[in-house]
Design a protein around this motif. Structure first.
Motif, PDB file in Angstrom:
ATOM      1  N   ARG A 467      17.522 106.888 -81.381  1.00 53.67           N
ATOM      2  CA  ARG A 467      16.245 107.506 -81.000  1.00 53.67           C
ATOM      3  C   ARG A 467      15.395 106.466 -80.294  1.00 53.67           C
ATOM      4  O   ARG A 467      15.155 105.384 -80.844  1.00 53.67           O
ATOM      5  CB  ARG A 467      15.521 108.050 -82.218  1.00 53.67           C
ATOM      6  CG  ARG A 467      14.179 108.728 -81.867  1.00 53.67           C
ATOM      7  CD  ARG A 467      13.497 109.261 -83.090  1.00 53.67           C
ATOM      8  NE  ARG A 467      13.060 108.165 -83.984  1.00 53.67           N
ATOM      9  CZ  ARG A 467      12.217 108.348 -85.003  1.00 53.67           C
ATOM     10  NH1 ARG A 467      11.744 109.563 -85.282  1.00 53.67           N
ATOM     11  NH2 ARG A 467      11.866 107.337 -85.755  1.00 53.67           N
ATOM     12  N   ASP A 468      14.981 106.817 -79.086  1.00 53.36           N
ATOM     13  CA  ASP A 468      14.121 105.933 -78.305  1.00 53.36           C
ATOM     14  C   ASP A 468      14.717 104.528 -78.208  1.00 53.36           C
ATOM     15  O   ASP A 468      14.017 103.512 -78.320  1.00 53.36           O
ATOM     16  CB  ASP A 468      12.713 105.861 -78.904  1.00 53.36           C
ATOM     17  CG  ASP A 468      12.049 107.243 -78.968  1.00 53.36           C
ATOM     18  OD1 ASP A 468      12.333 108.058 -78.053  1.00 53.36           O
ATOM     19  OD2 ASP A 468      11.292 107.495 -79.911  1.00 53.36           O
ATOM     20  N   VAL A 472      18.433 105.332 -85.792  1.00 48.79           N
ATOM     21  CA  VAL A 472      17.563 106.307 -86.450  1.00 48.79           C
ATOM     22  C   VAL A 472      17.548 106.007 -87.943  1.00 48.79           C
ATOM     23  O   VAL A 472      18.548 106.189 -88.641  1.00 48.79           O
ATOM     24  CB  VAL A 472      18.042 107.742 -86.191  1.00 48.79           C
ATOM     25  CG1 VAL A 472      17.058 108.735 -86.798  1.00 48.79           C
ATOM     26  CG2 VAL A 472      18.192 107.983 -84.703  1.00 48.79           C
ATOM     27  N   GLU A 503      10.614 113.575 -84.352  1.00 50.81           N
ATOM     28  CA  GLU A 503      10.368 113.656 -82.921  1.00 50.81           C
ATOM     29  C   GLU A 503      10.856 112.387 -82.226  1.00 50.81           C
ATOM     30  O   GLU A 503      10.844 111.285 -82.783  1.00 50.81           O
ATOM     31  CB  GLU A 503       8.866 113.850 -82.657  1.00 50.81           C
ATOM     32  CG  GLU A 503       8.369 115.220 -83.074  1.00 50.81           C
ATOM     33  CD  GLU A 503       6.894 115.433 -82.734  1.00 50.81           C
ATOM     34  OE1 GLU A 503       6.198 114.422 -82.483  1.00 50.81           O
ATOM     35  OE2 GLU A 503       6.463 116.594 -82.728  1.00 50.81           O
ATOM     36  N   GLY A 504      11.285 112.604 -80.965  1.00 49.87           N
ATOM     37  CA  GLY A 504      11.709 111.467 -80.175  1.00 49.87           C
ATOM     38  C   GLY A 504      12.761 111.868 -79.165  1.00 49.87           C
ATOM     39  O   GLY A 504      13.209 113.019 -79.101  1.00 49.87           O
ATOM     40  N   HIS A 505      13.153 110.882 -78.371  1.00 53.70           N
ATOM     41  CA  HIS A 505      14.224 111.072 -77.389  1.00 53.70           C
ATOM     42  C   HIS A 505      15.521 110.525 -77.987  1.00 53.70           C
ATOM     43  O   HIS A 505      15.569 109.363 -78.431  1.00 53.70           O
ATOM     44  CB  HIS A 505      13.894 110.338 -76.089  1.00 53.70           C
ATOM     45  CG  HIS A 505      14.972 110.496 -75.059  1.00 53.70           C
ATOM     46  ND1 HIS A 505      15.075 111.605 -74.268  1.00 53.70           N
ATOM     47  CD2 HIS A 505      16.000 109.677 -74.710  1.00 53.70           C
ATOM     48  CE1 HIS A 505      16.121 111.465 -73.464  1.00 53.70           C
ATOM     49  NE2 HIS A 505      16.699 110.298 -73.723  1.00 53.70           N
ATOM     50  N   TYR A 506      16.572 111.335 -77.970  1.00 58.30           N
ATOM     51  CA  TYR A 506      17.808 110.983 -78.667  1.00 58.30           C
ATOM     52  C   TYR A 506      18.962 110.815 -77.680  1.00 58.30           C
ATOM     53  O   TYR A 506      19.028 111.488 -76.637  1.00 58.30           O
ATOM     54  CB  TYR A 506      18.178 112.056 -79.695  1.00 58.30           C
ATOM     55  CG  TYR A 506      17.276 112.047 -80.904  1.00 58.30           C
ATOM     56  CD1 TYR A 506      17.607 111.298 -82.026  1.00 58.30           C
ATOM     57  CD2 TYR A 506      16.089 112.782 -80.911  1.00 58.30           C
ATOM     58  CE1 TYR A 506      16.788 111.280 -83.139  1.00 58.30           C
ATOM     59  CE2 TYR A 506      15.253 112.772 -82.015  1.00 58.30           C
ATOM     60  CZ  TYR A 506      15.614 112.024 -83.126  1.00 58.30           C
ATOM     61  OH  TYR A 506      14.790 111.993 -84.221  1.00 58.30           O
ATOM     62  N   HIS A 532      15.878 115.856 -76.816  1.00 57.59           N
ATOM     63  CA  HIS A 532      14.625 115.425 -77.441  1.00 57.59           C
ATOM     64  C   HIS A 532      14.223 116.406 -78.525  1.00 57.59           C
ATOM     65  O   HIS A 532      14.742 117.529 -78.596  1.00 57.59           O
ATOM     66  CB  HIS A 532      13.502 115.340 -76.390  1.00 57.59           C
ATOM     67  CG  HIS A 532      13.037 116.692 -75.923  1.00 57.59           C
ATOM     68  ND1 HIS A 532      13.740 117.448 -75.000  1.00 57.59           N
ATOM     69  CD2 HIS A 532      11.930 117.436 -76.262  1.00 57.59           C
ATOM     70  CE1 HIS A 532      13.100 118.582 -74.782  1.00 57.59           C
ATOM     71  NE2 HIS A 532      11.998 118.605 -75.537  1.00 57.59           N
ATOM     72  N   LEU A 534      10.358 117.704 -79.972  1.00 65.03           N
ATOM     73  CA  LEU A 534       8.896 117.658 -79.915  1.00 65.03           C
ATOM     74  C   LEU A 534       8.365 118.941 -80.534  1.00 65.03           C
ATOM     75  O   LEU A 534       8.608 120.039 -80.007  1.00 65.03           O
ATOM     76  CB  LEU A 534       8.418 117.531 -78.464  1.00 65.03           C
ATOM     77  CG  LEU A 534       6.908 117.624 -78.223  1.00 65.03           C
ATOM     78  CD1 LEU A 534       6.178 116.479 -78.974  1.00 65.03           C
ATOM     79  CD2 LEU A 534       6.591 117.571 -76.735  1.00 65.03           C
ATOM     80  N   ILE A 591       7.256 114.354 -73.986  1.00 70.46           N
ATOM     81  CA  ILE A 591       8.296 113.398 -74.361  1.00 70.46           C
ATOM     82  C   ILE A 591       8.805 112.749 -73.082  1.00 70.46           C
ATOM     83  O   ILE A 591       9.166 113.451 -72.135  1.00 70.46           O
ATOM     84  CB  ILE A 591       9.442 114.104 -75.102  1.00 70.46           C
ATOM     85  CG1 ILE A 591       8.978 114.544 -76.479  1.00 70.46           C
ATOM     86  CG2 ILE A 591      10.661 113.191 -75.203  1.00 70.46           C
ATOM     87  CD1 ILE A 591       8.747 113.422 -77.448  1.00 70.46           C
TER      88      ILE A 591
END
Length: 592
Positions: A467-468, A472, A503-506, A532, A534, A591
């Motif tokens: 994640r990001d 994770v 939440e986040g970019h995966y 993602h 959100l 995001i």
């Protein structure tokens, strides 16, 4: 009682008058026939026997005396066939201290009753009902106590020619392959088909033939075989010897010939097809090549006849055969189980060769391995188990194959095939054919489920989830699959709320080599999915905006319009606390 063991093809020998059976395991296709040579020995010193019957029976198990046998009928064209008792033959006389040898052809059995074992055993039994043993003094005995043994052999077919096609014989002057013209005593066709090998197919042989004209077979191997016989159908017309002459000769070298039959001192005028069987002398056994020739002539100046018409020529022998090896076992099994007979090697090269072991081998024997009838490897046995590495030259296509083995001892013929082992070849690596988030739904307000679909069933998955750009924390992935093709991934852990990822970019990564199919083929290319999460992103456009707020207000408080991906706290309703979470993401939170 005398019991003998003469390799696989010999049936057991026992006291004939105890209703004993002599059993083996013949192989005969439905509608086919099997030829058996058997001997009965009368070792009595003074008792002759007359008119005793030999009966033949099929059975589903070796204990034939239990009454589970059925008659094994002689073939309709067998010389001993009797339509009144088709599974029996009568031996009219067997003198004391003598042996009689007979050859019979037996028809394949009918199918056994539903649920029964196949008719795998053929029995030979002496029936004492009509048998009488007579001593030299003329005293009759109700039982033949002096008959102490019998031996029966399967006879192997070493050569056959039914003349339906030209057999490639050497034909001298006057001989031809073709259809007889039904002139001057000749038939209208062969016995099996239309054609024969004959002398003058248009009528009689000529008078005043000064020498013999021959029709000769090609070389016939009798290696590892004894008790050689020649059988054929004949339609013959010839004046009595010595005026006209019809001959049959045999040779082991093609130059020195032995006469094995000649016409008698009485005319022969066949008006039908006659079966004739001639035993060959012992020195024709176990030869790399023998030759047989039929002769016409010489003839005198008068009384011409039809001459030879020949069909269905068969040379048989009792052949010592190597024992059948056991079923091969796949050693180089690359499947998930060591005994699933699934392999990703296909024998297309040395690097992709397969390894098998064959049990039941004999030291010194040449053991051969076949796939679907094609030779794929061989080895010399050093003991009871032989390992064979395939030759790397015959490609086994992906799919199922039947693998069997044979063996040949130096002093015996090659065995029959072993039972076959079914293997499956799979050389195609799996690929990822699809990835879904939330079963394909556009919303990213919650991400509770991922799904990966592969081209085939796979095992061993190593999935990396970030994640990001960071690992994770507080999230565990749980995978499940029904068929090994489609995998579902859910989430648990301290960071998981309402079953959803935080939440986040995966970035989800399936690395090459970490996913294998059931045959052990590894996925060759890595597969990656980016997505993602959100809260409030109903459209899945990576942003929360006024449209999302409007949609949530319409749902809020309306139990009939409940959607779980807007239930932030997972309490089972859409209320003000859930709306507050969405409003915190305004204005236009996106995001990256």
């Amino acid at each position: 009682m005398m019991v003998e063991s003469l390799e696989r093809r010999c049936l057991l020998a026992a006291d004939l008058w105890a209703n004993s059976f002599f059993i083996a395991d013949p192989t005969v296709s439905p509608g086919g026939v099997i030829t058996v040579q058997f001997q009965v020995t009368n070792s009595g010193q003074d008792a002759d026997a007359t008119n005793f019957e030999v009966g033949f029976y099929w059975s589903t198990n070796p204990n034939m005396a239990d009454g589970n046998e059925v008659p094994a009928n002689l073939a309709g064209n067998d010389p001993y066939f009797n339509p009144v008792a088709p599974n029996r033959m009568i031996i009219s006389s067997l003198p004391a201290r003598s042996v009689t040898t007979r050859i019979v052809t037996i028809a394949a059995p009918d199918e056994p009753p539903v649920g029964s074992n196949p008719y795998a055993y053929l029995g030979i039994r002496i029936d004492e009902t009509n048998a009488v043993a007579e001593s030299d003094e003329g005293n009759n005995h109700s039982r033949g106590e002096d008959f102490d043994s019998a031996i029966a052999f399967w006879m192997s077919e070493l050569y056959s020619a039914n003349m339906s096609v030209d057999p490639g014989w050497f034909l001298g002057l006057g001989w031809a392959h073709g259809t007889p013209a039904e002139l001057e005593g000749d038939p209208s066709s062969g016995f099996t088909g239309s054609d024969v090998i004959g002398f003058n197919l248009q009528g009689r042989y000529p008078s005043a033939m000064g020498s013999t004209s021959w029709a000769q077979t090609p070389a016939i191997s009798t290696e590892y075989a004894h008790s050689i016989t020649l059988s054929f159908r004949r339609w013959l017309g010839v004046e009595r010897a010595p005026y006209d002459n019809a001959l049959i000769q045999a040779s082991t070298n093609g130059s020195t010939w032995t006469t094995i039959w000649s016409n008698p001192t009485a005319n022969i005028v066949d008006d039908r097809w006659v079966t004739q069987t001639i035993p060959l002398p012992p020195d024709f056994a176990e030869q790399p090549a023998i030759y047989i020739r039929f002769g016409m002539g010489s003839t005198d100046a008068v009384d011409e006849f039809a001459g030879w018409n020949i069909d269905d020529v068969v040379v048989r022998g009792v052949q010592q055969q190597s024992p059948i090896p056991g079923t091969p076992d796949l050693v180089s099994d690359t499947g998930v189980s060591a005994d699933d007979n699934l392999v990703n090697l296909n024998n297309s090269s040395e690097a992709s060769a397969l390894t098998f072991v064959v049990p039941g081998t004999v030291a010194g024997a040449t053991v051969k391995l076949f796939a679907d009838g094609q030779l794929i490897g061989s080895a010399i046995a050093s003991g009871e188990i032989t390992q064979i590495v395939t030759n790397g030259t015959y490609t086994l296509t992906d799919g199922s194959h039947q693998v069997f083995a044979t063996q040949k001892m130096p002093t015996a013929a090659e065995s029959r095939p072993s039972d076959a082992l079914a293997i499956a070849v799979d050389t195609v690596a799996p690929i990822l054919v699809g990835f879904q988030v939330n079963n394909g739904h556009a919303q990213r307000s919650m991400v509770r489920l991922l799904r990966a679909t592969f081209s085939e069933a796979v095992v061993q998955q190593a999935i990396l989830l970030g994640r990001d750009g960071q690992p994770v924390a507080g999230v565990s992935m749980n995978s499940s699959s029904v068929d090994g093709i489609a995998y579902s991934y859910s989430f648990s852990g301290d960071a998981v709320v309402g079953g959803s990822l935080p939440e986040g970019h995966y970035r989800l990564l399936l690395e090459a080599g970490t996913v294998t199919d059931l045959a052990g083929n590894a996925m060759s290319q890595s597969a990656e999915l980016q997505f993602h999460r959100l809260f409030g992103d109903i459209a899945g456009d990576r942003a929360v905006d006024a449209a999302d707020v409007t949609a949530m207000r319409q749902i809020q408080g309306n139990s009939g319009a409940y959607v779980d991906y807007l239930d932030y706290d997972g309490e089972g309703d859409i209320d003000s606390s859930d709306l507050a979470q969405l409003l915190q993401r305004l204005p236009m939170r996106r995001i990256p």
